[in-house]
Design a protein around this motif. Sequence first.
Motif, PDB file in Angstrom:
ATOM      1  N   ALA A  69       0.836  -1.207   0.000  1.00 62.29           N
ATOM      2  CA  ALA A  69       0.000   0.000   0.000  1.00 62.29           C
ATOM      3  C   ALA A  69       0.870   1.255   0.000  1.00 62.29           C
ATOM      4  N   LYS A  70       1.924   1.225   0.799  1.00 60.42           N
ATOM      5  CA  LYS A  70       2.844   2.356   0.878  1.00 60.42           C
ATOM      6  C   LYS A  70       3.491   2.621  -0.488  1.00 60.42           C
ATOM      7  N   THR A  71       3.757   1.557  -1.212  1.00 58.73           N
ATOM      8  CA  THR A  71       4.415   1.671  -2.521  1.00 58.73           C
ATOM      9  C   THR A  71       3.476   2.234  -3.594  1.00 58.73           C
ATOM     10  N   PHE A  72       2.208   1.847  -3.534  1.00 61.15           N
ATOM     11  CA  PHE A  72       1.324   2.156  -4.660  1.00 61.15           C
ATOM     12  C   PHE A  72       0.282   3.247  -4.412  1.00 61.15           C
ATOM     13  N   LEU A  73      -0.114   3.471  -3.162  1.00 61.70           N
ATOM     14  CA  LEU A  73      -1.332   4.254  -2.950  1.00 61.70           C
ATOM     15  C   LEU A  73      -1.119   5.710  -2.569  1.00 61.70           C
ATOM     16  N   ASP A  74      -1.608   6.588  -3.426  1.00 60.66           N
ATOM     17  CA  ASP A  74      -1.803   7.984  -3.046  1.00 60.66           C
ATOM     18  C   ASP A  74      -3.254   8.128  -2.585  1.00 60.66           C
ATOM     19  N   GLU A  75      -3.493   9.167  -1.812  1.00 63.11           N
ATOM     20  CA  GLU A  75      -4.861   9.416  -1.339  1.00 63.11           C
ATOM     21  C   GLU A  75      -5.831   9.500  -2.521  1.00 63.11           C
ATOM     22  N   GLY A  76      -6.933   8.769  -2.407  1.00 62.73           N
ATOM     23  CA  GLY A  76      -7.948   8.832  -3.444  1.00 62.73           C
ATOM     24  C   GLY A  76      -7.783   7.810  -4.567  1.00 62.73           C
ATOM     25  N   ASP A  77      -6.648   7.117  -4.594  1.00 67.86           N
ATOM     26  CA  ASP A  77      -6.466   6.058  -5.588  1.00 67.86           C
ATOM     27  C   ASP A  77      -7.484   4.948  -5.354  1.00 67.86           C
ATOM     28  N   GLY A  78      -7.829   4.264  -6.417  1.00 66.01           N
ATOM     29  CA  GLY A  78      -8.772   3.165  -6.287  1.00 66.01           C
ATOM     30  C   GLY A  78      -8.073   1.830  -6.110  1.00 66.01           C
ATOM     31  N   ILE A  79      -8.692   0.935  -5.351  1.00 63.76           N
ATOM     32  CA  ILE A  79      -8.258  -0.464  -5.311  1.00 63.76           C
ATOM     33  C   ILE A  79      -9.492  -1.347  -5.318  1.00 63.76           C
ATOM     34  N   LEU A  80      -9.343  -2.514  -5.910  1.00 64.87           N
ATOM     35  CA  LEU A  80     -10.429  -3.489  -5.910  1.00 64.87           C
ATOM     36  C   LEU A  80     -10.136  -4.563  -4.869  1.00 64.87           C
ATOM     37  N   CYS A  81     -11.136  -4.854  -4.055  1.00 63.14           N
ATOM     38  CA  CYS A  81     -11.017  -5.922  -3.058  1.00 63.14           C
ATOM     39  C   CYS A  81     -12.254  -6.801  -3.179  1.00 63.14           C
ATOM     40  N   GLU A  82     -12.116  -8.046  -2.778  1.00 63.57           N
ATOM     41  CA  GLU A  82     -13.309  -8.874  -2.704  1.00 63.57           C
ATOM     42  C   GLU A  82     -14.260  -8.297  -1.650  1.00 63.57           C
ATOM     43  N   ARG A  91      -9.725   4.688  -2.219  1.00 68.17           N
ATOM     44  CA  ARG A  91     -11.133   4.340  -2.363  1.00 68.17           C
ATOM     45  C   ARG A  91     -11.198   2.839  -2.574  1.00 68.17           C
ATOM     46  N   VAL A  92     -11.845   2.152  -1.671  1.00 65.49           N
ATOM     47  CA  VAL A  92     -11.951   0.695  -1.777  1.00 65.49           C
ATOM     48  C   VAL A  92     -13.223   0.351  -2.544  1.00 65.49           C
TER      49      VAL A  92
END
Lengths: 440, 440
Positions: free
Chosen positions: B115-128, B145-146
């Motif tokens: 998460a530290k490597t990829f996520l800026d505030e407001g970025d999207g991620i897909l989770c089950e 944004r999950v």
Amino acid sequence: MPLVDLDRFDFLYANRVRGMKTAATRDLMATLSRPGIISLAGGFPDTRAFGEEAFREISGSVAADAAQALQYGPTAGLESIKDVIVEVMAAEGTQASQEEVFTTTGAQQGLDLVAKTFLDEGDGILCEGPTYAGALNAFAAYRPRVMHVPMDRAGMIPAAAREALEKARRGGIPVKFVYTVPNFQNPAGVTMVAERRRELLEIAREFDLVIVEDNPYGMLRFEGEPLPTLSALEQEDGDVDRVVYLGTFSKIFAPGVRLGWVRAQPGILHKINIGKQGADLCSSNLSQMLIASFFENADWRAYVKRLTGIYRERRDAMLDALAEFMPKEVHWTHPQGGLFVWATLPSYLDATAMLPRAIAKNVAYVPGEGFYAGGNGKNCMRLNFSFVEPEKIRRGIELLAEVVRERMELRSDLERGSQRGSRSQAGPRSTGVASGTDKG
Amino acid sequence: MPLVDLDRFDFLYANRVRGMKTAATRDLMATLSRPGIISLAGGFPDTRAFGEEAFREISGSVAADAAQALQYGPTAGLESIKDVIVEVMAAEGTQASQEEVFTTTGAQQGLDLVAKTFLDEGDGILCEGPTYAGALNAFAAYRPRVMHVPMDRAGMIPAAAREALEKARRGGIPVKFVYTVPNFQNPAGVTMVAERRRELLEIAREFDLVIVEDNPYGMLRFEGEPLPTLSALEQEDGDVDRVVYLGTFSKIFAPGVRLGWVRAQPGILHKINIGKQGADLCSSNLSQMLIASFFENADWRAYVKRLTGIYRERRDAMLDALAEFMPKEVHWTHPQGGLFVWATLPSYLDATAMLPRAIAKNVAYVPGEGFYAGGNGKNCMRLNFSFVEPEKIRRGIELLAEVVRERMELRSDLERGSQRGSRSQAGPRSTGVASGTDKG
């Protein structure tokens, strides 16, 4: 794997990773374990002092509770380790209760969790200059503005701290905390005198900030009287609980078990608890139980005393060798404890550029610029004396002095060449040369 | 300490801590260790299976190298543990080299570092949906944004994933990765079928995303054939290395040593390495050496097989008890491995509100809403079967069924009351009641 692949996902990385760099010591680790090299680079305690027998004893004592040692534990740590932490803090004169202490995966995690709790992008923090490189690494992930406050031999200079805070206030930068390593600082080896500790607390009250007191080395004192922690001074004053204290077992037990702690007021600890759940759930039960077993059953004070004796002898060896071998243009600090000496070369020398040559000659150190967020410290180096035997320290400093002298002579030759030639090859740095060319 | 002090420094906290919450299981930990309580709440492997003797053997074997075990180690882990990781991954059909694996302080730290490597505030991620609560905790610090993608019994639904990604694209939200636990998912117990794994890879290629494959339970299979990891399928396709694989020793050895790993391409690992330096410098040498000793010298496959046998028996006990005791309005999954069953109550029941009553009756579970970023899952619960003996599981489910029935009856009574009275006391939820009132 072709190099072009390395950045295949560059477009997906977070902005923060652009501001994060690797610590020179960590990158050098492989090189530094090369046989024959005298490494004054690491920040390693001497774990050989602990001994196989003592290890067998503590691991044997945990075996009966293996199921618990191997299981997940509470986020804040086991009761037994919290008791030990309270005892260790009391031994340094700081009162703490079980509820106020929180176990972390090394003090390094404490730094990460404190930064996670307080820092939004662009927030200001005050750090000593130079400061612990690992703290800069931890903080960098949260993208603060680091303001370095200069030190002298009495520690961080309060007037300079106040000035930086006033400047930040005028600039509209919210400053969240002052970070300090008050005892035998990493990297400078400097200790903040008692009066300055009080002044720093006063400043923190005035600007309503938190103080992050990182105290890994406090118990490794070779001479002189122990000074009260900022945490203890605050208690004395009956002030609101604004000091976040970071402790570690790395230097009084061993770093390989990765265990440290935070002591703070419950509101802050609650935030840190949430942060730790996301970071690694809990610290190792096994590590906690091994440490608890040792501190409960063995004479841990005697062990710390033994370590201190070993390190004092090595500190003396380093100071003696520096005095014997270094050109007189080189200056260094005289730590009363801890692991490090900070050396300052003539301003025209670049310790980073010099390192490969030193390694080729079988001696290593950490260049100074990693201890500043900005790019200062280029002509400085951190020298560790805790890991290497006295005679090797002496030889290492002798080799290092040869490298420094070599560079100074090279500079001197270039200077003479440029005086004969039509253009100076030294560029803008030549202003600093005058004080360095009289030797070589 | 007065409560008012708790928020004394509220004005100094980072914005991120407002979006972070504590995991229900972690908060409950003290309660759950109360004698007499049957906890189906934790995610605990049964570490009693390892045994005191085996513990003595591995800790004894490390004693001769105590100085190294107690020392700092390389950021990426010792060579010996990387060899073990390569071997374990090969046993699951995934090729990896030493350079591609990176040691972490549990897989939880892997989540934080990714998460530290990829996520800026407001970025999207897909989770089950639902997803691992600890992953949500780790991600929350970076304020993404999950987007939850629904599952059925074959795992994450690819069409729904594609739809979410298209919607994000239209909305200008940069989606960084898809996070999945493909085997015996935590909390749902569902396994993603092979065809869907291929489809998910295809989708990730199309949208040029990373897939974070979190596989703590893959080796704990009770029946059926092992499925290829997404990482292995990608290698088969000769595709660019977009899967970041997270592994852990917590379930095949023990969680108390806090050791996991990341397998990823070097570019991504380089960023993760920098992140780890700031987070905790390195993982415990001691833990690494204990694990390496066990995996090199003992029959680790036999140990995993033994664990699997124990858990299968308990899974069976849970499924049997659910079938025997639960009202027919309750549904649950049938995991082929791992640690968890996911149960769905009638939609008008609130598993969070019901928990204190269950604990009063000496049974505990984790309410479903913690496994969603949004507030779904209120009528669901996660049930763990790995830690408690079969007869206790049976009794626990019996007690739990009583609580559920009690609530359903209460609802039914209220419903009858409101039908007699002038106003419905049930409020907006009454639409969902019809399917639940025929029982109780």
